[in-house]
Enzyme design. Structure first.
Site, mmCIF file in Angstrom:
data_model
loop_
_atom_site.group_PDB
_atom_site.id
_atom_site.type_symbol
_atom_site.label_atom_id
_atom_site.label_comp_id
_atom_site.label_asym_id
_atom_site.label_seq_id
_atom_site.Cartn_x
_atom_site.Cartn_y
_atom_site.Cartn_z
ATOM 1 N N GLY A 73 11.935 46.418 -29.931
ATOM 2 C CA GLY A 73 13.306 46.918 -30.043
ATOM 3 C C GLY A 73 14.345 45.817 -29.896
ATOM 4 O O GLY A 73 14.046 44.705 -29.478
ATOM 5 N N SER A 112 11.239 35.316 -31.222
ATOM 6 C CA SER A 112 11.423 34.924 -32.622
ATOM 7 C C SER A 112 11.304 33.421 -32.784
ATOM 8 O O SER A 112 11.636 32.647 -31.866
ATOM 9 C CB SER A 112 12.801 35.374 -33.102
ATOM 10 O OG SER A 112 13.108 34.788 -34.349
ATOM 11 N N TYR A 137 21.586 35.042 -32.162
ATOM 12 C CA TYR A 137 20.362 35.846 -32.149
ATOM 13 C C TYR A 137 19.213 35.064 -31.503
ATOM 14 O O TYR A 137 18.554 35.553 -30.576
ATOM 15 C CB TYR A 137 20.017 36.269 -33.581
ATOM 16 C CG TYR A 137 18.612 36.767 -33.759
ATOM 17 C CD1 TYR A 137 18.186 37.941 -33.141
ATOM 18 C CD2 TYR A 137 17.693 36.060 -34.530
ATOM 19 C CE1 TYR A 137 16.878 38.393 -33.300
ATOM 20 C CE2 TYR A 137 16.397 36.502 -34.696
ATOM 21 C CZ TYR A 137 15.988 37.663 -34.076
ATOM 22 O OH TYR A 137 14.696 38.106 -34.227
ATOM 23 N N LYS A 141 17.087 35.538 -27.820
ATOM 24 C CA LYS A 141 15.631 35.556 -27.643
ATOM 25 C C LYS A 141 15.207 34.516 -26.600
ATOM 26 O O LYS A 141 14.222 34.723 -25.878
ATOM 27 C CB LYS A 141 14.932 35.318 -28.982
ATOM 28 C CG LYS A 141 15.104 36.471 -29.979
ATOM 29 C CD LYS A 141 14.453 37.749 -29.487
ATOM 30 C CE LYS A 141 14.516 38.878 -30.498
ATOM 31 N NZ LYS A 141 13.929 40.140 -29.999
ATOM 32 N N SER A 166 7.552 35.267 -39.836
ATOM 33 C CA SER A 166 8.032 36.241 -40.823
ATOM 34 C C SER A 166 6.929 37.261 -41.064
ATOM 35 O O SER A 166 5.983 36.990 -41.803
ATOM 36 C CB SER A 166 8.391 35.534 -42.130
ATOM 37 O OG SER A 166 9.289 34.458 -41.880
ATOM 38 N N SER A 167 7.059 38.423 -40.417
ATOM 39 C CA SER A 167 6.031 39.454 -40.542
ATOM 40 C C SER A 167 6.454 40.449 -41.617
ATOM 41 O O SER A 167 7.239 41.364 -41.366
ATOM 42 C CB SER A 167 5.820 40.153 -39.199
ATOM 43 O OG SER A 167 4.761 41.078 -39.295
ATOM 44 N N ARG A 175 10.024 29.054 -47.735
ATOM 45 C CA ARG A 175 9.991 28.875 -46.286
ATOM 46 C C ARG A 175 8.907 29.737 -45.637
ATOM 47 O O ARG A 175 8.189 29.305 -44.741
ATOM 48 C CB ARG A 175 11.368 29.215 -45.695
ATOM 49 C CG ARG A 175 11.401 29.267 -44.186
ATOM 50 C CD ARG A 175 12.795 29.604 -43.659
ATOM 51 N NE ARG A 175 12.734 29.919 -42.249
ATOM 52 C CZ ARG A 175 12.449 31.113 -41.743
ATOM 53 N NH1 ARG A 175 12.217 32.151 -42.544
ATOM 54 N NH2 ARG A 175 12.383 31.294 -40.444
HETATM 55 C C1 15L Z 1 13.448 36.978 -37.518
HETATM 56 O O1 15L Z 1 13.609 36.760 -36.323
HETATM 57 C C2 15L Z 1 13.878 38.247 -38.139
HETATM 58 O O2 15L Z 1 13.752 39.330 -37.263
HETATM 59 C C3 15L Z 1 13.148 38.573 -39.421
HETATM 60 O O3 15L Z 1 13.880 39.556 -40.118
HETATM 61 C C4 15L Z 1 12.879 37.356 -40.314
HETATM 62 O O4 15L Z 1 14.034 37.003 -40.966
HETATM 63 C C5 15L Z 1 12.308 36.219 -39.496
HETATM 64 O O5 15L Z 1 12.994 35.973 -38.304
HETATM 65 C C6 15L Z 1 12.216 34.886 -40.266
HETATM 66 O O6 15L Z 1 12.554 33.853 -39.696
HETATM 67 O O7 15L Z 1 11.757 34.902 -41.392
#
Ligand code: 15L
Length: 268
Positions: A73, A112, A137, A141, A166-167, A175
């Site tokens: 979340g 992230s 952002y 994290k 990147s899931s 990239r």
């Molecule tokens: C992230 O943290 C994002 O939540 C996701 O949407 C992607 O953009 C990912 O990073 C990324 O770096 O590809």
């Protein structure tokens, strides 16, 4: 290992929707949390706990009686500072205070790759290197990871902070050939994080077994995560689709990609 009750937060998000059916295999009851009315109806073995992460009482109710949390979340991209603060700062404090209150033993935290987004794409970074967030952002994290460390040191709540690359079903651009993690590998990593015998606070990069990578997961070998997929099968198609990169573009220079040039910075 099978859990009695697991909590999945962010269950209505991109990754949460993918994990919802998958995590059921590992628990008797999967409790699902998300904001508002976004979860649909509870299926067999599911229960719903709608909660805004900034709502302390709702988060405390969501954690009651759960053995472990998969915390997907919160805000997942650059948004307004207020949104990031509510979801990823206040929300994390509420979650960990609730875990302390209820005696929750382990949390898998969706961190992230953007906590180290300002390393260059010609560098290989490990979880031991200093953070270099690429925006508010990513900074939120970093806060989440530090909070997890604090709650391990002070209260013995274990966390695996997964710096997800990147899931997605497939890499969307060049990239992501380096940052991609398949959904199957995402499941493998989360299950490893939930079940490894001792994790304390561990940090791991969430990626598949890609041919090119910017991350070294050696310090997280104790988790026993073995990725089975690779972005390489998508390379020809991705490179044909996205041609000529501008080497002067910060999004090409830095690991965070386009995140390095967006953000909720105030007008000056
Ligand atoms: C992230 O943290 C994002 O939540 C996701 O949407 C992607 O953009 C990912 O990073 C990324 O770096 O590809």
């Amino acid at each position: 290992i099978r859990f009695k009750r697991l909590l999945l937060t962010g269950a209505a998000g991109n990754l949460g929707r993918e994990l919802r059916p998958r995590l059921k295999a590992y628990c008797d009851t999967l409790r699902l949390s998300a904001r508002g009315d976004t979860l649909g109806v509870a299926g067999p073995g599911e229960e719903l706990a709608p909660a805004d992460l900034a709502d302390k009482a709702a988060v405390f109710a969501a954690l009651e009686g759960v053995e472990a949390v998969v915390h997907m979340g919160g805000v997942s991209t650059e948004q307004t500072w207020e949104a990031i603060r509510d979801g990823n700062i206040t929300g994390m404090v509420n979650l960990y205070e609730a875990a302390r209150h209820h005696g929750t033993r382990r949390i898998v935290f969706a961190s992230s790759n953007h906590v180290t987004g300002f390393y260059r794409q010609d560098q290989v970074v490990s979880p031991r290197d200093p953070v270099r967030p690429d925006g508010f952002y990513g900074l939120s994290k970093c806060f989440g990871e530090n909070l997890a460390q604090l709650y391990w040191d002070r209260f013995g709540i274990e966390t695996v902070s997964v710096r997800i690359g990147s899931s997605f079903a497939a890499p969307k651009d060049r990239r992501m050939l380096a940052t991609w993690m398949s959904f199957d590998d995402t499941e493998r990593l989360i299950v490893a994080a939930l079940t490894a015998p001792v994790v304390g606070h561990s940090i791991v990069y969430g990626m598949s077994d890609n041919a090119t990578t910017w991350w070294d997961n050696t310090p997280a070998r104790h988790l026993g995560y073995r990725p089975q997929d690779s972005s390489e099968v998508f390379r020809a198609e991705v490179e044909a689709r996205q041609q000529a990169l501008d080497r002067d573009d910060p999004a090409v220079i830095y690991q965070g990609g386009a995140f390095v040039r967006t953000g909720p910075f105030f007008e000056s």
